[in-house]
Design an enzyme around this catalytic site. Structure first.
Site, PDB file in Angstrom:
ATOM      1  N   HIS A  71       0.821  -1.221   0.000  1.00  0.00           N
ATOM      2  CA  HIS A  71       0.000   0.000   0.000  1.00  0.00           C
ATOM      3  C   HIS A  71       0.853   1.268   0.000  1.00  0.00           C
ATOM      4  CE1 HIS A  71       0.209  -0.031   4.562  1.00  0.00           C
ATOM      5  NE2 HIS A  71       0.328   1.257   4.331  1.00  0.00           N
ATOM      6  N   ASP A 116      -0.289  -7.630   1.693  1.00  0.00           N
ATOM      7  CA  ASP A 116       0.200  -6.248   1.677  1.00  0.00           C
ATOM      8  C   ASP A 116       1.718  -6.216   1.835  1.00  0.00           C
ATOM      9  OD1 ASP A 116       0.347  -3.503   1.703  1.00  0.00           O
ATOM     10  OD2 ASP A 116      -0.397  -3.283   3.761  1.00  0.00           O
ATOM     11  N   SER A 209       3.925   2.400   8.246  1.00  0.00           N
ATOM     12  CA  SER A 209       3.617   1.449   7.191  1.00  0.00           C
ATOM     13  C   SER A 209       4.868   0.927   6.513  1.00  0.00           C
ATOM     14  CB  SER A 209       2.764   2.108   6.106  1.00  0.00           C
ATOM     15  OG  SER A 209       1.416   2.050   6.421  1.00  0.00           O
TER      16      SER A 209
END
Length: 255
Positions: A71, A116, A209
């Site tokens: 992402h 992911d 992230s």
């Protein structure tokens, strides 16, 4: 991690991709309940930067390959991406290198956040040192309750400014079965490509992230998504490196 509907809208627009209600990738950087540290303690940590600003974390896999979250690499070209490594600070020190190519997991789904994970190939090789080291991929998921650490850069409270210095927080692994159980709030949203980690009042959050979740000296997770930041009964959710290891090894050799 989700804070409010306004944040959901803002991040959805920034990503240029659909984000399911209540679920938000960790795009903006926060280690909740953590403390400042130095890169020599986490020499595999890198700062993935878009147009000169910290965007996501990542981990050194070898001298040319970085592991991060898929992402983090949506709707972006290599021309605006750089990696800073070997520094405790995202905005100074170490060495900055361009990104030659990247590859997202073909099964990544931004609606469910399955698979992911992504790999980045750098334009030049890293020189390993006390502040730049590769981290091995785990071959098996850690046990429920195992000690783990997550590191990254970012604000430590909602609306705060981004601290320049790397931070870390100690967590406990929450196994996939346990994370999907009635003990926590996710249920069927926890998929086979995910693993969780949790300690009351501590968490990773937006912007961490792609960063490393480490247990037993190995990379066991990649910061992915969750509800809130250190919300009670909602662990942080990570891409499960054990489940995705075969893909990473293959992609690293072909990106």
């Amino acid at each position: 991690m989700l804070k409010f509907v306004v944040l959901l809208c803002a991040i959805s627009c920034a990503l240029g991709a659909a984000v399911p209600e209540g679920m938000v990738p960790q795009l903006d950087g926060r280690i909740v309940g953590g403390v400042a540290t130095t890169i020599s303690s986490f020499p595999w940590q890198i700062s993935l930067q878009r147009s000169g600003s910290h965007s996501c974390g990542g981990s050194v896999y070898n001298s040319r390959i970085i592991v991060t979250a898929a992402h983090c690499l949506q709707s972006v070209s290599t021309s605006v991406l750089k990696v800073r490594r070997g520094s405790s600070y995202w905005n100074s020190g170490g060495v900055v290198v361009s990104v030659a190519a990247f590859k997202n997991h073909e099964g990544y789904n931004p609606k469910t956040m399955v698979n992911d994970i992504a790999v980045i190939r750098l334009s030049s090789s890293l020189t390993m040192s006390s502040t730049i080291k590769a981290i091995a991929l785990t071959t098996a998921a850690p046990a429920n309750g195992a000690a783990a650490t997550v590191s990254g850069w970012g604000t430590t409270s909602s609306g705060g400014s981004i601290p320049a210095q790397l931070r870390y927080v100690d967590l406990k692994i929450v196994g996939r079965t346990q994370c999907a159980s009635s003990t926590y709030g996710y249920g069927s949203q926890i998929k086979p490509s995910m693993i969780c980690a949790y300690t009351v009042g501590k968490d990773s959050c937006q912007g961490d992230s792609g960063g490393p979740l480490v247990s037993g000296g190995r990379l066991v997770g990649v910061v992915s998504w969750g509800y809130g930041c250190a919300f009670a009964n909602y662990p942080g959710v990570y891409a499960d490196v054990a489940a995705l290891r075969t893909w990473v090894v293959s992609a690293a050799s072909s990106v």
